[in-house]
Design an enzyme around this catalytic site. Structure first.
Site, PDB file in Angstrom:
ATOM      1  N   SER A  10       0.872  -1.278   0.067  1.00 31.51           N
ATOM      2  CA  SER A  10      -0.127  -0.184  -0.100  1.00 31.51           C
ATOM      3  C   SER A  10       0.790   1.287  -0.161  1.00 31.51           C
ATOM      4  O   SER A  10       1.756   1.395   1.114  1.00 31.51           O
ATOM      5  CB  SER A  10      -0.834  -0.032   1.318  1.00 31.51           C
ATOM      6  OG  SER A  10      -1.269   1.381   1.325  1.00 31.51           O
ATOM      7  N   HIS A  35      -1.101  -1.306  -4.250  1.00 31.18           N
ATOM      8  CA  HIS A  35      -2.318  -0.922  -3.788  1.00 31.18           C
ATOM      9  C   HIS A  35      -2.443   0.483  -3.485  1.00 31.18           C
ATOM     10  O   HIS A  35      -1.607   1.098  -2.754  1.00 31.18           O
ATOM     11  CB  HIS A  35      -2.751  -1.795  -2.519  1.00 31.18           C
ATOM     12  CG  HIS A  35      -3.946  -1.593  -1.794  1.00 31.18           C
ATOM     13  ND1 HIS A  35      -4.998  -2.369  -1.999  1.00 31.18           N
ATOM     14  CD2 HIS A  35      -4.374  -0.739  -0.686  1.00 31.18           C
ATOM     15  CE1 HIS A  35      -5.926  -2.022  -1.305  1.00 31.18           C
ATOM     16  NE2 HIS A  35      -5.719  -1.195  -0.390  1.00 31.18           N
ATOM     17  N   ASP A  37      -4.774   3.709  -1.899  1.00 26.19           N
ATOM     18  CA  ASP A  37      -5.818   3.884  -1.228  1.00 26.19           C
ATOM     19  C   ASP A  37      -6.398   5.411  -1.376  1.00 26.19           C
ATOM     20  O   ASP A  37      -5.662   6.270  -1.087  1.00 26.19           O
ATOM     21  CB  ASP A  37      -5.346   3.895   0.400  1.00 26.19           C
ATOM     22  CG  ASP A  37      -5.093   2.162   0.813  1.00 26.19           C
ATOM     23  OD1 ASP A  37      -6.093   1.753   0.639  1.00 26.19           O
ATOM     24  OD2 ASP A  37      -4.218   2.027   1.333  1.00 26.19           O
ATOM     25  N   MET A  39      -9.139   7.935  -0.238  1.00 30.52           N
ATOM     26  CA  MET A  39     -10.178   8.218   0.659  1.00 30.52           C
ATOM     27  C   MET A  39     -10.562   9.750   0.427  1.00 30.52           C
ATOM     28  O   MET A  39      -9.828  10.819   0.109  1.00 30.52           O
ATOM     29  CB  MET A  39      -9.130   8.308   2.061  1.00 30.52           C
ATOM     30  CG  MET A  39      -8.572   7.127   2.291  1.00 30.52           C
ATOM     31  SD  MET A  39      -7.762   7.056   4.188  1.00 30.52           S
ATOM     32  CE  MET A  39      -6.745   5.290   3.801  1.00 30.52           C
ATOM     33  N   HIS A  68      -8.227   0.988  -4.243  1.00 25.59           N
ATOM     34  CA  HIS A  68      -9.256   0.916  -3.154  1.00 25.59           C
ATOM     35  C   HIS A  68     -10.177   2.210  -2.993  1.00 25.59           C
ATOM     36  O   HIS A  68      -9.449   2.961  -2.093  1.00 25.59           O
ATOM     37  CB  HIS A  68      -8.607   0.260  -2.152  1.00 25.59           C
ATOM     38  CG  HIS A  68      -9.385   0.181  -0.797  1.00 25.59           C
ATOM     39  ND1 HIS A  68      -8.686  -0.023   0.506  1.00 25.59           N
ATOM     40  CD2 HIS A  68     -10.561   0.042  -0.601  1.00 25.59           C
ATOM     41  CE1 HIS A  68      -9.480  -0.419   1.577  1.00 25.59           C
ATOM     42  NE2 HIS A  68     -10.798  -0.017   0.918  1.00 25.59           N
ATOM     43  N   MET A  70     -12.185   4.269  -1.099  1.00 28.21           N
ATOM     44  CA  MET A  70     -13.045   4.475   0.305  1.00 28.21           C
ATOM     45  C   MET A  70     -13.683   6.030   0.154  1.00 28.21           C
ATOM     46  O   MET A  70     -13.289   6.819   0.777  1.00 28.21           O
ATOM     47  CB  MET A  70     -11.889   4.589   1.544  1.00 28.21           C
ATOM     48  CG  MET A  70     -11.477   3.064   1.839  1.00 28.21           C
ATOM     49  SD  MET A  70      -9.657   3.121   2.784  1.00 28.21           S
ATOM     50  CE  MET A  70      -8.548   3.277   1.610  1.00 28.21           C
ATOM     51  N   MET A 139     -11.683  -6.099   5.049  1.00 27.54           N
ATOM     52  CA  MET A 139     -10.929  -5.057   5.827  1.00 27.54           C
ATOM     53  C   MET A 139     -10.587  -5.891   7.253  1.00 27.54           C
ATOM     54  O   MET A 139     -11.482  -6.159   7.845  1.00 27.54           O
ATOM     55  CB  MET A 139     -11.629  -3.896   5.971  1.00 27.54           C
ATOM     56  CG  MET A 139     -11.719  -2.783   4.623  1.00 27.54           C
ATOM     57  SD  MET A 139     -10.271  -2.493   3.888  1.00 27.54           S
ATOM     58  CE  MET A 139      -9.194  -1.656   5.217  1.00 27.54           C
ATOM     59  N   GLY A 146      -3.131   3.672   7.979  1.00 25.42           N
ATOM     60  CA  GLY A 146      -2.235   2.780   8.033  1.00 25.42           C
ATOM     61  C   GLY A 146      -1.756   2.529   9.505  1.00 25.42           C
ATOM     62  O   GLY A 146      -2.040   3.412  10.382  1.00 25.42           O
ATOM     63  N   ASP A 177      -6.771  -6.577   4.184  1.00 27.33           N
ATOM     64  CA  ASP A 177      -6.075  -5.177   4.154  1.00 27.33           C
ATOM     65  C   ASP A 177      -6.247  -4.545   5.705  1.00 27.33           C
ATOM     66  O   ASP A 177      -7.358  -4.418   6.033  1.00 27.33           O
ATOM     67  CB  ASP A 177      -6.672  -4.195   3.059  1.00 27.33           C
ATOM     68  CG  ASP A 177      -6.164  -2.817   2.893  1.00 27.33           C
ATOM     69  OD1 ASP A 177      -5.251  -2.647   3.753  1.00 27.33           O
ATOM     70  OD2 ASP A 177      -6.735  -1.960   2.387  1.00 27.33           O
ATOM     71  N   GLY A 199       1.108  -2.383   4.367  1.00 27.14           N
ATOM     72  CA  GLY A 199       1.768  -0.772   4.141  1.00 27.14           C
ATOM     73  C   GLY A 199       2.935  -0.859   5.029  1.00 27.14           C
ATOM     74  O   GLY A 199       4.202  -0.921   4.539  1.00 27.14           O
TER      75      GLY A 199
HETATM   76  C1  DX5 Z   1      -6.557   1.443   5.609  1.00 23.80           C
HETATM   77  C2  DX5 Z   1      -5.885   1.047   3.993  1.00 23.80           C
HETATM   78  C3  DX5 Z   1      -4.891   0.193   4.147  1.00 23.80           C
HETATM   79  C4  DX5 Z   1      -3.582   0.691   4.846  1.00 23.80           C
HETATM   80  C5  DX5 Z   1      -2.899  -0.517   5.177  1.00 23.80           C
HETATM   81  O1  DX5 Z   1      -7.659   2.246   5.439  1.00 23.80           O
HETATM   82  O2  DX5 Z   1      -6.842   0.659   3.241  1.00 23.80           O
HETATM   83  O3  DX5 Z   1      -4.504  -0.315   2.635  1.00 23.80           O
HETATM   84  O4  DX5 Z   1      -2.612   1.179   3.953  1.00 23.80           O
HETATM   85  O5  DX5 Z   1      -1.833  -0.136   6.249  1.00 23.80           O
HETATM   86  P1  DX5 Z   1      -1.330  -1.070   7.046  1.00 23.80           P
HETATM   87  O6  DX5 Z   1      -0.512  -2.502   6.326  1.00 23.80           O
HETATM   88  O7  DX5 Z   1      -0.119  -0.488   7.688  1.00 23.80           O
HETATM   89  O8  DX5 Z   1      -2.100  -1.776   8.058  1.00 23.80           O
HETATM   90 ZN    ZN Z   2      -6.490  -0.277   1.374  1.00 21.40          ZN
END
Ligand code: DX5
Ligand code: ZN
Length: 231
Positions: A10, A35, A37, A39, A68, A70, A139, A146, A177, A199
């Site tokens: 990520s 990946h 993200d 948001m 992804h 969100m 999830m 992260g 994830d 991530g």
């Molecule tokens: C969280 C994201 C993840 C995040 C994962 O909302 O969708 O993809 O980057 O990060 P780690 O691996 O650090 O939990």
């Molecule tokens: Zn993600």
């Protein structure tokens, strides 16, 4: 379970000041997907990147971009993400009142459709579309940030969804994830997951004054995750 393991770093955890270089390096280090993200500050309490950033990621790698979303009302901007380089599009079921139509929209643009479930969203919310999707993303943290701790209670949900995938006889990826580390990845694998977003476990926690990690560190992190998944 026939699917080979896929590791999807990520970029949320990378150094955005060196985005292209980070993507190139992690691809060379053995990643399978990148990946991304997205948001919106509404569906989740954080705001990241939008379509204009994707071409910079795309230019750095031939690996599929696992995007992804969100965001609320993803159907309004799916075409933009595709036009800018997305290969796999993940939409949260919590944001899609017309989930089947949104999946058709993604397929109509020639891309892989993924449905995403928050930790508290039951498996049944995607049962009706299991024959229509290319990927399911469970999830294992509440999305938004992260570096959060893995939520163990999502594992039975992964097992159930893997059972439906097996019954369908189709080649559907089951991805997880959030909080994936060498400690947690094995349990997710045993619950039927074959694609793992990571991530912090790959890009590390950046500390002031310390040298930046690079190819050797990313390669080791990815190899350690693969090893721990198969252990
Ligand atoms: C969280 C994201 C993840 C995040 C994962 O909302 O969708 O993809 O980057 O990060 P780690 O691996 O650090 O939990
Ligand atoms: Zn993600």
């Amino acid at each position: 379970m026939s699917d080979p393991i896929k590791i999807a770093p990520s970029i949320l955890a990378c150094d955005f000041g060196r985005l292209g270089e980070e993507v190139r390096t992690v691809a060379e280090a053995g990643a399978d997907w990148i990946h991304v993200d997205v948001m919106d500050g509404h569906f989740v309490p954080n705001l990241t990147i939008g379509p204009p950033v994707l071409p910079a990621v795309k230019a750095a790698t031939d690996l599929p971009l696992d995007v992804h979303l969100m965001i609320e009302a993803p159907e309004r901007s799916i075409a933009d993400y595709v036009a800018n380089g997305a290969d796999r599009i993940g939409v949260h079921v919590e944001t899609c009142p017309h989930l089947h139509r949104t999946i058709q929209q993604i397929h109509g643009l020639g891309k892989a459709a993924c449905v995403v479930l928050n930790p508290a969203t039951p498996a049944e919310s995607i049962e009706a579309v299991i024959d229509d999707v290319d990927q399911v993303l469970v999830m294992s943290v509440n999305p938004g940030f992260g570096g959060q701790a893995f939520i163990e209670s999502v594992l039975p949900k992964c097992e159930r969804i893997r059972g439906w995938i097996e019954a369908s006889g189709r080649d559907v990826d089951l991805e997880i994830d959030g909080g994936i580390t060498t400690e947690t990845i094995g349990r997710a694998r045993r619950a039927g997951v074959n694609a793992f977003v990571a991530g912090t476990a790959i890009f590390g926690k950046r500390k002031e004054g310390e040298p930046l990690p690079g190819l050797a560190e990313y390669r080791e992190a990815i190899q350690n995750l693969r090893r721990a998944a198969e252990a």
